[in-house]
Design a protein around this motif. Structure first.
Motif, PDB file in Angstrom:
ATOM      1  N   GLY A   1       8.514 -13.259  -6.046  1.00  0.00           N
ATOM      2  CA  GLY A   1       8.219 -11.893  -6.416  1.00  0.00           C
ATOM      3  C   GLY A   1       9.180 -11.348  -7.448  1.00  0.00           C
ATOM      4  O   GLY A   1       8.977 -10.259  -7.956  1.00  0.00           O
ATOM      5  N   GLY A   2      10.237 -12.085  -7.772  1.00  0.00           N
ATOM      6  CA  GLY A   2      11.151 -11.659  -8.817  1.00  0.00           C
ATOM      7  C   GLY A   2      12.261 -10.779  -8.264  1.00  0.00           C
ATOM      8  O   GLY A   2      12.582 -10.788  -7.086  1.00  0.00           O
ATOM      9  N   GLU A   3      12.894  -9.992  -9.153  1.00  0.00           N
ATOM     10  CA  GLU A   3      13.973  -9.105  -8.753  1.00  0.00           C
ATOM     11  C   GLU A   3      13.471  -8.084  -7.748  1.00  0.00           C
ATOM     12  O   GLU A   3      12.311  -7.717  -7.722  1.00  0.00           O
ATOM     13  CB  GLU A   3      14.528  -8.392  -9.997  1.00  0.00           C
ATOM     14  CG  GLU A   3      15.118  -9.325 -11.048  1.00  0.00           C
ATOM     15  CD  GLU A   3      16.395  -9.991 -10.573  1.00  0.00           C
ATOM     16  OE1 GLU A   3      17.087  -9.397  -9.717  1.00  0.00           O
ATOM     17  OE2 GLU A   3      16.687 -11.095 -11.042  1.00  0.00           O
ATOM     18  N   SER A   4      14.394  -7.596  -6.904  1.00  0.00           N
ATOM     19  CA  SER A   4      14.041  -6.610  -5.890  1.00  0.00           C
ATOM     20  C   SER A   4      13.934  -5.234  -6.535  1.00  0.00           C
ATOM     21  O   SER A   4      14.761  -4.346  -6.317  1.00  0.00           O
ATOM     22  CB  SER A   4      15.089  -6.614  -4.776  1.00  0.00           C
ATOM     23  OG  SER A   4      15.163  -7.876  -4.175  1.00  0.00           O
ATOM     24  N   SER A   5      12.913  -5.068  -7.354  1.00  0.00           N
ATOM     25  CA  SER A   5      12.802  -3.853  -8.155  1.00  0.00           C
ATOM     26  C   SER A   5      11.613  -2.996  -7.776  1.00  0.00           C
ATOM     27  O   SER A   5      11.372  -1.974  -8.407  1.00  0.00           O
ATOM     28  CB  SER A   5      12.701  -4.226  -9.642  1.00  0.00           C
ATOM     29  OG  SER A   5      11.586  -5.080  -9.850  1.00  0.00           O
TER      30      SER A   5
ATOM     31  N   SER B   1      11.076 -10.617   1.815  1.00  0.00           N
ATOM     32  CA  SER B   1      12.459 -11.092   1.824  1.00  0.00           C
ATOM     33  C   SER B   1      13.094 -10.964   0.445  1.00  0.00           C
ATOM     34  O   SER B   1      14.312 -10.820   0.326  1.00  0.00           O
ATOM     35  CB  SER B   1      12.528 -12.545   2.308  1.00  0.00           C
ATOM     36  OG  SER B   1      11.938 -13.423   1.357  1.00  0.00           O
ATOM     37  N   ALA B   2      12.278 -11.008  -0.599  1.00  0.00           N
ATOM     38  CA  ALA B   2      12.787 -10.882  -1.959  1.00  0.00           C
ATOM     39  C   ALA B   2      12.755  -9.442  -2.459  1.00  0.00           C
ATOM     40  O   ALA B   2      13.368  -9.130  -3.481  1.00  0.00           O
ATOM     41  CB  ALA B   2      11.977 -11.765  -2.907  1.00  0.00           C
ATOM     42  N   ASN B   3      12.059  -8.564  -1.734  1.00  0.00           N
ATOM     43  CA  ASN B   3      11.917  -7.164  -2.147  1.00  0.00           C
ATOM     44  C   ASN B   3      12.110  -6.291  -0.909  1.00  0.00           C
ATOM     45  O   ASN B   3      11.138  -5.876  -0.259  1.00  0.00           O
ATOM     46  CB  ASN B   3      10.542  -6.918  -2.761  1.00  0.00           C
ATOM     47  CG  ASN B   3      10.315  -7.728  -4.019  1.00  0.00           C
ATOM     48  OD1 ASN B   3      10.674  -7.324  -5.119  1.00  0.00           O
ATOM     49  ND2 ASN B   3       9.717  -8.905  -3.860  1.00  0.00           N
ATOM     50  N   SER B   4      13.368  -6.022  -0.596  1.00  0.00           N
ATOM     51  CA  SER B   4      13.680  -5.382   0.683  1.00  0.00           C
ATOM     52  C   SER B   4      13.117  -3.973   0.803  1.00  0.00           C
ATOM     53  O   SER B   4      12.941  -3.467   1.918  1.00  0.00           O
ATOM     54  CB  SER B   4      15.199  -5.346   0.884  1.00  0.00           C
ATOM     55  OG  SER B   4      15.840  -4.643  -0.176  1.00  0.00           O
ATOM     56  N   GLY B   5      12.813  -3.351  -0.314  1.00  0.00           N
ATOM     57  CA  GLY B   5      12.260  -2.004  -0.262  1.00  0.00           C
ATOM     58  C   GLY B   5      10.750  -1.961  -0.162  1.00  0.00           C
ATOM     59  O   GLY B   5      10.162  -0.874  -0.130  1.00  0.00           O
ATOM     60  N   ALA B   6      10.113  -3.126  -0.119  1.00  0.00           N
ATOM     61  CA  ALA B   6       8.650  -3.192  -0.120  1.00  0.00           C
ATOM     62  C   ALA B   6       8.125  -3.688   1.221  1.00  0.00           C
ATOM     63  O   ALA B   6       8.740  -4.543   1.873  1.00  0.00           O
ATOM     64  CB  ALA B   6       8.159  -4.105  -1.236  1.00  0.00           C
ATOM     65  N   THR B   7       6.979  -3.154   1.623  1.00  0.00           N
ATOM     66  CA  THR B   7       6.295  -3.588   2.832  1.00  0.00           C
ATOM     67  C   THR B   7       4.837  -3.876   2.497  1.00  0.00           C
ATOM     68  O   THR B   7       4.184  -3.073   1.823  1.00  0.00           O
ATOM     69  CB  THR B   7       6.349  -2.506   3.927  1.00  0.00           C
ATOM     70  OG1 THR B   7       7.711  -2.231   4.250  1.00  0.00           O
ATOM     71  CG2 THR B   7       5.611  -2.956   5.184  1.00  0.00           C
ATOM     72  N   VAL B   8       4.339  -5.029   2.950  1.00  0.00           N
ATOM     73  CA  VAL B   8       2.928  -5.375   2.769  1.00  0.00           C
ATOM     74  C   VAL B   8       2.283  -5.422   4.145  1.00  0.00           C
ATOM     75  O   VAL B   8       2.687  -6.203   5.008  1.00  0.00           O
ATOM     76  CB  VAL B   8       2.758  -6.735   2.060  1.00  0.00           C
ATOM     77  CG1 VAL B   8       1.264  -7.060   1.896  1.00  0.00           C
ATOM     78  CG2 VAL B   8       3.445  -6.716   0.697  1.00  0.00           C
ATOM     79  N   GLN B   9       1.296  -4.576   4.337  1.00  0.00           N
ATOM     80  CA  GLN B   9       0.526  -4.547   5.576  1.00  0.00           C
ATOM     81  C   GLN B   9      -0.826  -5.197   5.330  1.00  0.00           C
ATOM     82  O   GLN B   9      -1.434  -4.980   4.285  1.00  0.00           O
ATOM     83  CB  GLN B   9       0.320  -3.107   6.055  1.00  0.00           C
ATOM     84  CG  GLN B   9       1.609  -2.349   6.303  1.00  0.00           C
ATOM     85  CD  GLN B   9       1.372  -0.880   6.623  1.00  0.00           C
ATOM     86  OE1 GLN B   9       0.345  -0.321   6.259  1.00  0.00           O
ATOM     87  NE2 GLN B   9       2.332  -0.268   7.309  1.00  0.00           N
ATOM     88  N   TYR B  10      -1.284  -6.005   6.300  1.00  0.00           N
ATOM     89  CA  TYR B  10      -2.600  -6.640   6.143  1.00  0.00           C
ATOM     90  C   TYR B  10      -3.303  -6.676   7.484  1.00  0.00           C
ATOM     91  O   TYR B  10      -2.739  -7.150   8.486  1.00  0.00           O
ATOM     92  CB  TYR B  10      -2.460  -8.059   5.601  1.00  0.00           C
ATOM     93  CG  TYR B  10      -3.790  -8.707   5.272  1.00  0.00           C
ATOM     94  CD1 TYR B  10      -4.497  -8.349   4.127  1.00  0.00           C
ATOM     95  CD2 TYR B  10      -4.342  -9.675   6.111  1.00  0.00           C
ATOM     96  CE1 TYR B  10      -5.718  -8.935   3.821  1.00  0.00           C
ATOM     97  CE2 TYR B  10      -5.571 -10.261   5.805  1.00  0.00           C
ATOM     98  CZ  TYR B  10      -6.246  -9.891   4.661  1.00  0.00           C
ATOM     99  OH  TYR B  10      -7.469 -10.461   4.354  1.00  0.00           O
ATOM    100  N   SER B  11      -4.526  -6.171   7.514  1.00  0.00           N
ATOM    101  CA  SER B  11      -5.327  -6.163   8.732  1.00  0.00           C
ATOM    102  C   SER B  11      -6.506  -7.117   8.561  1.00  0.00           C
ATOM    103  O   SER B  11      -7.369  -6.887   7.705  1.00  0.00           O
ATOM    104  CB  SER B  11      -5.836  -4.750   9.013  1.00  0.00           C
ATOM    105  OG  SER B  11      -6.554  -4.697  10.213  1.00  0.00           O
ATOM    106  N   PRO B  12      -6.568  -8.210   9.327  1.00  0.00           N
ATOM    107  CA  PRO B  12      -7.618  -9.226   9.142  1.00  0.00           C
ATOM    108  C   PRO B  12      -8.937  -8.832   9.816  1.00  0.00           C
ATOM    109  O   PRO B  12      -9.397  -9.474  10.755  1.00  0.00           O
ATOM    110  CB  PRO B  12      -6.990 -10.459   9.783  1.00  0.00           C
ATOM    111  CG  PRO B  12      -6.142  -9.906  10.886  1.00  0.00           C
ATOM    112  CD  PRO B  12      -5.597  -8.607  10.371  1.00  0.00           C
ATOM    113  N   ASP B  13      -9.566  -7.771   9.312  1.00  0.00           N
ATOM    114  CA  ASP B  13     -10.775  -7.226   9.935  1.00  0.00           C
ATOM    115  C   ASP B  13     -12.059  -7.876   9.435  1.00  0.00           C
ATOM    116  O   ASP B  13     -13.151  -7.509   9.887  1.00  0.00           O
ATOM    117  CB  ASP B  13     -10.849  -5.718   9.683  1.00  0.00           C
ATOM    118  CG  ASP B  13      -9.697  -4.955  10.315  1.00  0.00           C
ATOM    119  OD1 ASP B  13      -9.081  -5.504  11.252  1.00  0.00           O
ATOM    120  OD2 ASP B  13      -9.406  -3.827   9.874  1.00  0.00           O
ATOM    121  N   GLY B  14     -11.946  -8.805   8.495  1.00  0.00           N
ATOM    122  CA  GLY B  14     -13.124  -9.448   7.931  1.00  0.00           C
ATOM    123  C   GLY B  14     -13.339  -9.041   6.479  1.00  0.00           C
ATOM    124  O   GLY B  14     -12.937  -7.952   6.053  1.00  0.00           O
TER     125      GLY B  14
END
Length: 370
Positions: A39-43, A69-82
């Motif tokens: 993901g590159g720099e933690s920007s 882990s590479a972008n400590s200020g970012a959060t990715v949420q994913y819901s596997p609803d189809g």
């Protein structure tokens, strides 16, 4: 112009690890390998929300871990609803991206312009994986079946495991007279759409229904929601058969499907081979990467019962923060490291260098509205 992604390119799909995870859930376990700093720099910072295909959940978990882990200020949420739920949420503005085992239709792409600006959405292929025809038959680990036989089984026309159509293709198998129980998805599913597309293309006289993300009501049988649902039901009942992303079928028996004059087992290599001989969808925008799979190919070594799972993203977002976050995450997903992480976790086939370059150009084209 309709042009093959791979036919005129010297680059071929690099193949990842062969091992598939042995877990019958939407979140097969496994940790990705390689450097997770793609993901590159933690920007970038903020929360990115995705909804969609359960088939790519093992890969998605690995991508989330690597990117965050590479972008400590970012959060990715994913819901596997189809897949269907994911596209619906995306079109309604309820998610910044959708995971989908089918590319957006022309109608959906037109609708996406309300959220994504005049150029609409982009389909980014991020996950290539075989769909396994999986069954629970003690003492039988593998069967050879052609497409017409598979179609008749899932229509309920072939009713027992020792039926002549099965026995003739498997003379060395000790087949019982156990009744076949079909297990299918009961939610709108890109896996169902890919599976029914294969049946319609490879056995058109036996499966006359067009591809659809909903299972045909006239062939209704045992059913459950999501990848984990159909796999768990199949694992728990002797004589059952289902279809699911190969990363999730665990120790169920699986089918080698007939392609030309040979039977081909599912594998990342064989899935990649099927994509090699497929073509780009006509009439799409410069950076849309929807691919029309050649389901009835006779190419040696190809396994055409394959899904290409996409991340559907906007060509334009309404804020710079969202655009930057989407671009950073998708850049990691399609990177060599991101694809290796998915391969190690889910047994998928990494994108080729050619396809990765096209996806990179598509991600770079994402901009801010106005």
């Amino acid at each position: 112009m309709k042009a093959s992604y791979f036919g005129r390119s010297a680059a071929v799909l690099a193949i990842g690890a062969l091992a598939l995870t042995a877990c019958g859930s939407d979140n097969p376990t496994g940790t990705g390998g390689g450097d997770s700093s793609g993901g590159g720099e933690s920007s970038v910072s903020g929360t990115l929300t995705g909804i969609g295909a359960s088939s790519q959940q093992a890969a998605m978990t690995a991508w989330q871990n690597g990117f965050q882990s590479a972008n400590s200020g970012a959060t990715v949420q994913y819901s596997p609803d189809g897949s269907g739920a994911g596209r619906t949420a995306f079109l309604a503005g309820g998610a910044q991206f959708a995971g989908s085992d089918a590319y957006m239709s022309d109608e959906e792409n037109e609708e996406s312009k309300e959220q994504c600006g005049p150029d609409g959405a982009l389909n980014l292929p991020v996950y290539i994986s075989p769909i396994a025809v999986a069954f629970n038959l003690p003492g039988v680990d593998s069967l050879k079946l052609d497409a017409p036989t598979i179609a008749k089984i899932f229509k309920g026309e072939i009713k027992t495991w020792n039926a002549p159509a099965i026995a003739e293709q498997n003379p060395d198998a000790d087949l019982p007279d156990t009744r076949i129980t079909v297990v299918h998805r009961n939610d709108d599913s890109g896996t169902t759409e890919n599976f029914t597309d294969y049946l319609h293309a490879a056995a058109p006289e036996d499966w006359t229904n067009e591809a659809n993300q909903a299972w045909p009501s006239e062939y209704a049988a045992e059913n459950d929601k999501g990848t984990s649902g159909v796999v768990n039901t199949t694992q728990g009942t002797e004589g059952t058969i289902t279809y699911a992303d190969a990363s999730a079928v665990g120790d169920l028996g699986t089918v080698e499907i007939k392609v030309g004059e040979e039977y081909v087992p599912h594998s990342p290599e064989a899935a990649a081979k099927a994509v090699e001989v497929s073509q780009q969808v006509e009439g799409r925008g410069e950076h849309d990467m929807a691919i029309e799979l050649d389901r009835d190919t006779t190419e040696a070594g190809a396994y055409p019962l394959v899904l290409i799972s996409y991340h559907v993203v906007c060509s334009q977002y309404d804020s710079q923060e969202t655009a930057d976050l989407v671009k950073a995450f998708e850049s990691y997903v399609i990177s060599e490291d991101g694809q290796k992480t998915a391969s190690d976790s889910a047994g998928s086939a990494p994108l080729s260098e050619t396809l990765r370059e096209q996806a990179t150009a598509a991600v770079d084209s994402i901009s801010v509205q106005g």
